[in-house]
Design an enzyme around this catalytic site. Structure first.
Site, PDB file in Angstrom:
ATOM      1  N   SER A 138       0.873  -1.183   0.000  1.00  0.00           N
ATOM      2  CA  SER A 138       0.000   0.000   0.000  1.00  0.00           C
ATOM      3  C   SER A 138       0.905   1.226   0.000  1.00  0.00           C
ATOM      4  O   SER A 138       2.093   1.111   0.334  1.00  0.00           O
ATOM      5  CB  SER A 138      -0.844  -0.012   1.283  1.00  0.00           C
ATOM      6  OG  SER A 138      -1.461   1.242   1.513  1.00  0.00           O
ATOM      7  N   TYR A 151      -1.937  -1.261  10.477  1.00  0.00           N
ATOM      8  CA  TYR A 151      -1.916  -1.383   9.010  1.00  0.00           C
ATOM      9  C   TYR A 151      -0.609  -0.841   8.442  1.00  0.00           C
ATOM     10  O   TYR A 151       0.041  -1.483   7.616  1.00  0.00           O
ATOM     11  CB  TYR A 151      -3.117  -0.612   8.456  1.00  0.00           C
ATOM     12  CG  TYR A 151      -3.385  -0.781   6.982  1.00  0.00           C
ATOM     13  CD1 TYR A 151      -4.146  -1.856   6.506  1.00  0.00           C
ATOM     14  CD2 TYR A 151      -2.907   0.135   6.052  1.00  0.00           C
ATOM     15  CE1 TYR A 151      -4.418  -1.998   5.156  1.00  0.00           C
ATOM     16  CE2 TYR A 151      -3.177  -0.009   4.700  1.00  0.00           C
ATOM     17  CZ  TYR A 151      -3.939  -1.066   4.255  1.00  0.00           C
ATOM     18  OH  TYR A 151      -4.199  -1.213   2.909  1.00  0.00           O
TER      19      TYR A 151
END
Ligand code: NAD
Length: 256
Positions: A138, A151
């Site tokens: 990401s 995350y």
């Protein structure tokens, strides 16, 4: 390009994983599908592309499930040639309020599962002297955002795992690279749009514009189809010497 090859894509029942699985199937790869929710719909979409599809419902937070999935994939197709570590979850809260159980789940699913699938897929890839490991990281593997500690830690971790896996196999035909999307409108992000709309009393469109405007200069979502084509490139001969990169497709997010 990928005829007679097998691609295992974790979390491919929806979103980015399904987009990547379809792009690889269009290149002729048989697919090992994984993930929760509706299985029959996405499985039929993949089979319509003329390839064989095996579904395994491994929970990516459980090493024993992962081992069973990898063994079943090898039994059915010989080996996994392309491994896409994509399954992921999100939890949003500041560190001082972050539920311990959610931290463990995010790290297990978004990071540790990729270690397990990679360690189990690599021996056969190395033996064949060909393989592709594609880790769906990401922009949060490159930069941080408030309230996403687990995350961001997991995604930075998977970028590190990508580099080490690439280096350990650098003299072989096995490559490992990461994809770093910005916002992609999947169920994972729609939940964040919904939360913003509810918290600020906005419509879906207003909350979407706000979400994009905060981070993504292009004001456009990246699509699963675009990410699928990047995965196809990583599998192509042109990418033989692309090793250990973290390639962002983020509408300018990390250029700022
Ligand atoms: P999604 O929610 O549409 O898909 C996630 C997939 O993972 C689903 O198939 C789900 O069933 C599966 N999954 C979740 N928990 C699992 C578990 N314990 N075991 C097995 N499968 C499980 O989300 P998405 O947006 O397509 O996300 C896919 C990947 O892309 C994730 O790693 C996510 O972090 C990453 N990503 C998403 C975005 C975005 O904007 N959507 C941006 C950057 C990176």
């Amino acid at each position: 390009m990928l005829k007679n090859k097998t691609a295992l894509v974790t979390g491919s029942t929806s979103g980015i994983g399904l987009g990547i699985a379809k792009a690889l199937a269009r290149q002729g790869a048989n697919i090992v599908m994984n993930g929760f929710g509706d299985v029959e719909g996405p499985k039929a979409e993949l089979e319509a592309l003329g390839v064989q599809v095996l579904y395994h419902g491994a929970d990516m937070s459980k090493p024993a499930d992962i081992e069973d999935m990898m063994q079943q994939a090898a039994r059915s197709f010989g080996r996994v040639d392309v491994l896409v570590n994509n399954a992921g979850i999100q939890h949003v809260a500041p560190v001082h309020n972050f539920p311990v159980e959610r931290w463990d789940a995010v790290i297990a699913i978004n990071l540790t599962s990729a270690f397990h699938t990679s360690r189990l897929a690599l021996p056969a890839m190395r033996e064949a002297n060909w393989g592709r490991i594609i880790n769906v990281a990401s922009v949060h593997g490159l930069v941080g955002s408030a309230d996403k500690s687990a995350y961001v830690a997991a995604k930075h971790g998977i970028v590190g795992l990508t580099k080490v896996t690439a280096l350990e196999n650098a003299t072989t035909g096995v490559t490992c690279n990461a994809i770093c999307p910005g916002w992609v409108l999947t169920p994972l992000v729609q939940k964040q749009v919904d939360a913003k709309a509810a918290a600020l009393g906005l419509s879906n469109e207003e909350a979407t514009r706000l979400l994009l405007g905060e981070k993504e200069p292009s004001m456009q979502f990246t699509t699963p189809e675009e990410l699928g084509e990047l995965a196809v490139f990583f599998c192509s001969p042109a990418a033989n010497n692309v090793r250990g990169v973290a390639w962002n497709m983020d509408g300018g997010w990390t250029a700022q």
